[in-house]
Enzyme design. Structure first.
Site, PDB file in Angstrom:
ATOM      1  N   HIS A  68       0.846  -1.198   0.000  1.00  0.00           N
ATOM      2  CA  HIS A  68       0.000   0.000   0.000  1.00  0.00           C
ATOM      3  C   HIS A  68       0.878   1.242   0.000  1.00  0.00           C
ATOM      4  CE1 HIS A  68       0.017   1.645   4.210  1.00  0.00           C
ATOM      5  NE2 HIS A  68       0.194   0.391   4.591  1.00  0.00           N
ATOM      6  N   ASP A  80       5.712   2.854   7.120  1.00  0.00           N
ATOM      7  CA  ASP A  80       4.327   2.425   6.815  1.00  0.00           C
ATOM      8  C   ASP A  80       3.706   3.357   5.774  1.00  0.00           C
ATOM      9  OD1 ASP A  80       1.816   1.302   6.815  1.00  0.00           O
ATOM     10  OD2 ASP A  80       1.265   2.066   8.792  1.00  0.00           O
ATOM     11  N   GLU A 114      -5.352   1.946   2.022  1.00  0.00           N
ATOM     12  CA  GLU A 114      -5.241   0.803   2.940  1.00  0.00           C
ATOM     13  C   GLU A 114      -5.559   1.235   4.354  1.00  0.00           C
ATOM     14  OE1 GLU A 114      -3.181  -1.867   5.896  1.00  0.00           O
ATOM     15  OE2 GLU A 114      -2.957   0.261   5.566  1.00  0.00           O
ATOM     16  N   GLU A 115      -5.042   2.406   4.714  1.00  0.00           N
ATOM     17  CA  GLU A 115      -5.162   2.869   6.103  1.00  0.00           C
ATOM     18  C   GLU A 115      -6.612   3.129   6.507  1.00  0.00           C
ATOM     19  OE1 GLU A 115      -2.786   2.618   8.042  1.00  0.00           O
ATOM     20  OE2 GLU A 115      -0.885   2.962   7.010  1.00  0.00           O
ATOM     21  N   ASP A 143       4.106  -4.791   3.702  1.00  0.00           N
ATOM     22  CA  ASP A 143       3.591  -3.649   4.456  1.00  0.00           C
ATOM     23  C   ASP A 143       4.407  -3.540   5.744  1.00  0.00           C
ATOM     24  OD1 ASP A 143       2.099  -1.688   5.670  1.00  0.00           O
ATOM     25  OD2 ASP A 143       0.232  -2.847   5.780  1.00  0.00           O
ATOM     26  N   HIS A 243       2.278   5.218  12.677  1.00  0.00           N
ATOM     27  CA  HIS A 243       1.157   6.160  12.507  1.00  0.00           C
ATOM     28  C   HIS A 243       1.396   7.506  13.183  1.00  0.00           C
ATOM     29  CE1 HIS A 243      -2.023   3.000  11.074  1.00  0.00           C
ATOM     30  NE2 HIS A 243      -0.956   3.081  10.314  1.00  0.00           N
ATOM     31  N   ASP A 258      16.867  -3.951   3.694  1.00  0.00           N
ATOM     32  CA  ASP A 258      17.705  -4.628   2.706  1.00  0.00           C
ATOM     33  C   ASP A 258      17.399  -6.124   2.656  1.00  0.00           C
ATOM     34  OD1 ASP A 258      19.873  -4.949   0.882  1.00  0.00           O
ATOM     35  OD2 ASP A 258      21.143  -5.584   2.536  1.00  0.00           O
ATOM     36  N   ASP A 262      15.564  -8.044  -0.503  1.00  0.00           N
ATOM     37  CA  ASP A 262      16.182  -9.185  -1.180  1.00  0.00           C
ATOM     38  C   ASP A 262      15.266 -10.409  -1.146  1.00  0.00           C
ATOM     39  OD1 ASP A 262      18.361  -7.585  -1.680  1.00  0.00           O
ATOM     40  OD2 ASP A 262      19.693  -8.563  -0.243  1.00  0.00           O
TER      41      ASP A 262
END
Ligand code: DPN
Ligand code: ZN
Length: 275
Positions: A68, A80, A114-115, A143, A243, A258, A262
């Protein structure tokens, strides 16, 4: 920086959302993707999903990867969910850069709203015919994958802990296994996290599409056992800035981002096959 130039966030109905979507679309268009913007209306504002198809692969066997792109209004939403959005974008660009020819057809999605309750991803799933739904053989969701006090959670496709939300649709266990295999290979232990319906895999599993993905934790508190396992601070939230206005670029654990990024590439290349 897109949020900063557009009122400080990427919330549904705010200019930063559309500016972010347009940025991602332009990168994908330049890389050779077939992109489209799907609009929906919610709470008096127009929202948008971005869908990007990589030409080729078996159209009856689609692997979809999503994140999202919206934030809450309180801040820029970098963990987020700038984290998942950026990692999915980088995966898509890597597909193009390497000239990957997958056996399965690859589709990427960035969800709006989404939120506000998984609005964009639900609009997408609802827009599919039942034939198109059944063509989607897997959905990978990302997410919050750079939480500063990170845990390494994999969606619990097989309900191996036997508690909580239960298993995902048939096929979810294989997705979980592939992701676990990546983390095992880099020597990072993982734990399951339930399909509790709090992110965009929800509308997919509701119609029986196998799903999976990773998550590094939100407002939940890291236990001392988890701190032993992964490092970080026991008794502190995985993401203290969840949030909040402090969910900035300073709120990212680069190592976690990272490793998770991957793992997305590993899962895509393994699950989509081909070369
Ligand atoms: N998407 C966030 C929420 O709905 O609160 C955080 C979250 C992401 C929670 C992934 C659970 C799993
Ligand atoms: Zn989120």
């Amino acid at each position: 920086s897109i949020a900063a130039a557009n009122g400080g966030n990427r919330a549904h109905g705010r200019p930063g959302y559309r500016a972010s979507l347009d940025y991602i679309k332009s990168r994908l268009d330049a890389a050779g993707y077939q992109t489209r913007i799907q609009s929906f209306t919610y709470a008096g504002a127009t929202g948008y999903n971005l869908i990007a198809d990589w030409p080729g692969g078996n159209a009856d066997e689609v692997l979809m990867v999503g994140a999202h792109l919206d934030s809450v209004t309180a801040g820029p939403g970098i963990n987020d969910n700038g984290s998942g959005s950026a990692a999915v974008l980088e995966t898509a660009l890597t597909v193009a850069r390497t000239g990957y020819r997958p056996s399965r057809h690859l589709r990427f999605g960035w969800w709006g709203a989404e939120e506000l309750g998984l609005i964009g991803s639900r609009a997408y799933v609802n827009s599919l015919s039942s034939a198109d739904r059944s063509r989607i053989k897997g959905y990978l969701n990302y997410d919050m994958i750079g939480s500063p006090n990170a845990g390494y959670f994999v969606y619990d496709g097989d309900d191996s802990d036997g508690v909580g939300a239960g298993p995902g649709p048939a096929g979810s266990a294989e997705i979980e296994r592939v992701i676990q295999e990546y983390f095992a290979g880099i020597g990072v232990p993982t734990r399951g996290t339930d399909f509790d319906g709090r992110s965009d895999y929800g509308p997919f599993i509701q119609v029986g599409i196998p799903a999976g993905g990773t998550f590094t934790g939100a407002e939940g508190i890291k236990t001392s056992a988890q701190a032993q396992l992964w490092g970080g601070q026991a008794g502190v939230a995985f993401d203290r800035c969840y949030h909040r206005s402090c969910d900035t670029t300073g709120n990212i654990n680069d190592t976690a981002l990272d490793r998770n990024a991957d793992s997305i590439a590993y899962a895509v290349w393994t699950l989509a096959g081909g070369s």
